[in-house]
Design a protein around this motif. Structure first.
Motif, PDB file in Angstrom:
ATOM      1  N   PRO A  46      13.456  33.074  40.142  1.00  0.00           N
ATOM      2  CA  PRO A  46      14.068  31.950  41.074  1.00  0.00           C
ATOM      3  C   PRO A  46      15.401  31.327  40.689  1.00  0.00           C
ATOM      4  CG  PRO A  46      11.844  31.612  39.901  1.00  0.00           C
ATOM      5  CD  PRO A  46      12.338  32.877  39.394  1.00  0.00           C
ATOM      6  N   PHE A  47      15.864  31.715  39.428  1.00  0.00           N
ATOM      7  CA  PHE A  47      16.845  30.843  38.999  1.00  0.00           C
ATOM      8  C   PHE A  47      18.222  31.959  39.108  1.00  0.00           C
ATOM      9  CE2 PHE A  47      13.254  29.949  36.471  1.00  0.00           C
ATOM     10  CZ  PHE A  47      13.411  28.603  36.779  1.00  0.00           C
ATOM     11  N   GLU A  48      18.021  33.012  40.028  1.00  0.00           N
ATOM     12  CA  GLU A  48      19.073  34.161  40.121  1.00  0.00           C
ATOM     13  C   GLU A  48      20.269  33.432  40.914  1.00  0.00           C
ATOM     14  OE1 GLU A  48      17.469  37.582  42.141  1.00  0.00           O
ATOM     15  OE2 GLU A  48      19.475  38.437  42.190  1.00  0.00           O
ATOM     16  N   GLY A  49      21.408  33.727  40.270  1.00  0.00           N
ATOM     17  CA  GLY A  49      22.566  33.293  41.130  1.00  0.00           C
ATOM     18  C   GLY A  49      23.138  32.004  40.452  1.00  0.00           C
ATOM     19  N   GLY A  50      22.149  31.447  39.539  1.00  0.00           N
ATOM     20  CA  GLY A  50      22.649  29.957  39.104  1.00  0.00           C
ATOM     21  C   GLY A  50      23.343  30.394  37.996  1.00  0.00           C
ATOM     22  N   LEU A  51      24.382  29.400  37.347  1.00  0.00           N
ATOM     23  CA  LEU A  51      24.844  29.138  36.004  1.00  0.00           C
ATOM     24  C   LEU A  51      24.243  27.926  35.526  1.00  0.00           C
ATOM     25  CD1 LEU A  51      28.572  30.210  37.085  1.00  0.00           C
ATOM     26  CD2 LEU A  51      26.822  31.596  35.907  1.00  0.00           C
ATOM     27  N   PHE A  52      23.850  28.329  34.241  1.00  0.00           N
ATOM     28  CA  PHE A  52      23.149  27.015  33.664  1.00  0.00           C
ATOM     29  C   PHE A  52      23.695  26.639  32.236  1.00  0.00           C
ATOM     30  CE2 PHE A  52      19.975  29.210  36.082  1.00  0.00           C
ATOM     31  CZ  PHE A  52      19.413  27.937  36.919  1.00  0.00           C
TER      32      PHE A  52
END
Lengths: 151, 493
Positions: A46-52
């Protein structure tokens, strides 16, 4: 300030020369023990595409003690709380001096792919993850879109 | 010796015995010959040892094990610590499968280490500091994970500073092999750190030893030793702390260790509410004047209207004094199963408060009883000064006060026990006995507070009754008591 141990110098060099795919860790200009970290959300999570964004600090007795790591970007995850603190065994009792910054960050990335609601840090998130996983994943995706993209 | 005398006594007829007792009151009395381990449910044999004595004791075990298995004392310590100092068990396990024992004791790795990549004289990189050094600068535990000596000593230093000692392990990831004492001490150069390690290790050894317990008294160095890890009363002979041998908290008979822990946690969570609900003062049930309790006795007499009532239930004291004292028994609402969740929650709170108030009340009474003791002491002094009796004449009052405290203490600890007890005939019996004990304690308390007007014989009689009730309750309900008494009996014959 005491000289930087060879171990930290070597690890930093290697992180720069052979970066881990999906992870960047850059030491702060004024403090070589403080790293600015960016982890990309793993595929099919669900965190795909995010930059943390995370911060990582090597304490005085590193590597005999574990590095201190915290998420700066808000994230909806059962093992990460509102303050970004992470519940991960290798950062606590399972720390071994043979582990490195790179292995720690890889473990954190793996935690994003495989949340563990049975060992929660954020209780409300873990609860929803257990009773209604679909809704929890929707929330995680929404948070990723809202806080971890286009910044 | 006492057994022989007992046998010879048996030759006499009843009358002869009575006659003999007339001359020989101390030793020949039948009562004195009963083994206290069978009659006294609180009987417990223990020693208070100094740190040096315990070190000697532990070293004897270490030596004995290292001799019989032909291993280093350092490894013997790891084995003893891992297996609760049960030498015979360790020896038999070692004889049947030494390799398995060493693995589960974390002395050896579950899989034999890979052939060492260490080659003499070659340069090698330490996985921790990443420095290349010649291989003679490396050391490893039985698991074979090599690290340089400097990193080992750094590792130990950090662990010891954090209070870890017997639990220090190999530095490799997911390796559970423990570092034995000699390995650690050989890597440490600073004497202060070595001392610290040994102190922490000693603490761990005592904690893992089923026959030893540190006295919980503040700054007390005593270690108590007993043959069996039972939940029995121990009194430290140095700091006078009274505690349970098995769990180290305040002595709590007849409640068992896990129940008292549950109860105290619950009280810590809920006591604010309970405190709020149960105020420190109550109104007289007849004239409604506000009354603050200033003594331990729960038999209250209103200063204003002279009404006698029970502080606990505010009922007329007459109903308590006579045959059946019912104030300690909680009456559950029989229709509770059909009530709403809200009503059930209310009922649960009511039930808890019933027990909590009594627990709390007896604890307060105990403290107030200390004031009574002070008052009695000044009263005795006054009496002696006024030449009404000698100091010795009045000593029975002090005995009575200390007995009262002992009884009230036990009574206090009956409430957590009753709270967690399942409803049934056993609970009914318990609460009946509890009520009996409570009634006698209140009688005793009342008589002590009015000692001048109470006859000495009457008071001593009351003391005897109260103590008997206490002993009966403990005997019937103390955990493990029936099992224990039968096993003890076997060893005595």
């Amino acid at each position: 300030m005491t000289a930087l141990p060879r171990r930290i110098i070597k690890e930093t060099q290697r992180l720069m020369q052979e970066p881990v795919p999906g992870i960047s860790a850059v030491p702060d200009d004024s403090n070589a023990r403080y790293f600015h970290v960016i982890v990309t959300g793993p595929e099919d999570s669900p965190f795909e595409g995010g930059l943390f964004k995370l911060e990582l600090f090597l304490p005085e007795d590193y590597p005999m003690s574990a590095p201190k790591v915290r998420f700066i970007t808000k994230i909806y995850h059962p093992n990460i709380d509102r303050l970004g603190r992470i519940c991960l065994d290798i950062l606590k009792d399972k720390w071994s001096p043979a582990l490195q910054i790179r292995t720690v960050l890889l473990s954190i990335q793996a935690l994003l792919s495989a949340p563990n609601p049975d060992d929660p840090l954020a209780n409300d998130v873990a609860e929803l993850w257990k009773v209604n996983e679909a809704e929890a994943i929707r929330n995680a995706k929404e948070w990723t879109r809202r806080y971890a993209m286009d910044n | 010796m006492s057994g022989e005398e007992y046998d010879s006594d048996m030759d006499y007829s009843e009358e002869d015995c009575g006659y003999a007792d007339y001359y020989n009151t101390e030793e020949d009395c039948d009562i004195d010959q009963i083994d206290p381990s069978k009659t006294d449910p609180e009987y417990f044999v223990f020693d208070c040892l100094s740190v040096e004595e315990v070190e000697r004791l532990l070293n004897e075990s270490v030596e004995s094990l290292s001799n019989s298995l032909q291993i280093t004392p350092s490894l013997a310590k790891v084995l003893l610590h891992a297996h609760n100092w049960l030498i015979s068990e360790i020896v038999s396990k070692y004889r049947s499968d030494s390799s398995h024992l060493l693995v589960i004791s974390k002395i050896k790795p579950p899989h034999p280490p890979e052939p060492s990549i260490l080659q003499l004289g070659r340069l090698q990189s330490c996985p921790v500091c990443l420095a290349s050094q010649s291989s003679d600068k490396f050391k490893s535990l039985a698991c074979g994970h090599p690290f340089c000596k400097e990193c080992w000593s750094m590792h130990f230093e950090v662990q010891i500073t954090q209070g870890v000692s017997t639990g220090i392990g190999c530095m490799a990831q997911e390796c559970e092999v423990l570092a034995p004492e000699d390995f650690v001490l050989n890597s440490l150069s600073r004497p202060a750190l070595r001392d610290k390690y040994q102190q922490f290790a000693f603490r761990d050894y005592v904690r893992s030893h089923p026959h030893l317990r540190f006295c919980p008294g503040p700054n007390c160095q005593v270690v108590v030793r007993a043959k069996e890890p039972q939940a029995k009363r121990v009194i430290c002979n140095v700091c006078r702390a009274i505690f349970c041998f098995r769990c180290g908290t305040d002595y709590h008979a007849p409640t068992d260790c896990s129940t008292i822990k549950k109860w105290l946690t619950k009280c810590a969570d809920d006591s604010e509410t309970a405190n709020y609900i149960s105020a420190h003062t109550k109104d007289c049930p007849r004239c409604h004047i506000c009354i603050e309790k200033n003594g331990g006795c729960n038999h209250m007499q209103c200063y204003n209207c002279k009404h006698d009532f029970c502080w606990m239930c505010l009922g007329d004291w007459k109903s308590h004094g006579s045959e059946y004292y019912e104030c300690s028994r909680y009456k559950e609402n029989p229709n509770i199963a059909h009530e709403s969740v809200h009503a059930q929650a209310r009922e649960a709170l009511k039930k808890y408060l019933h027990y909590y108030e009594r627990w709390e009340n007896h604890s307060k009474s105990l403290k107030l009883e200390e004031q009574t003791l002070l008052k009695i002491k000044t009263r005795i002094n006054k009496k002696v000064m006024d030449s009404s009796g000698t100091w010795i004449d009045w000593q029975y009052l002090l005995d009575a006060t200390s007995l009262l405290a002992k009884c009230r203490y036990t009574l206090q600890y009956t409430y957590p026990y009753a709270y967690y007890m399942e409803a049934g005939p056993r609970k009914e019996l318990f609460e009946y006995q509890q009520a009996q004990l409570e009634a006698e304690i209140e009688n005793l308390s009342w008589k002590i507070e009015r000692a001048e007007t109470t006859d000495r014989g009457d008071l001593e009689n009351q003391m005897d009754i109260a103590e008997k009730r206490r002993a009966t309750l403990l005997k019937d309900f103390l955990e493990n008591w029936p099992i224990l008494s039968s096993s003890k009996r076997k060893t005595f014959f």
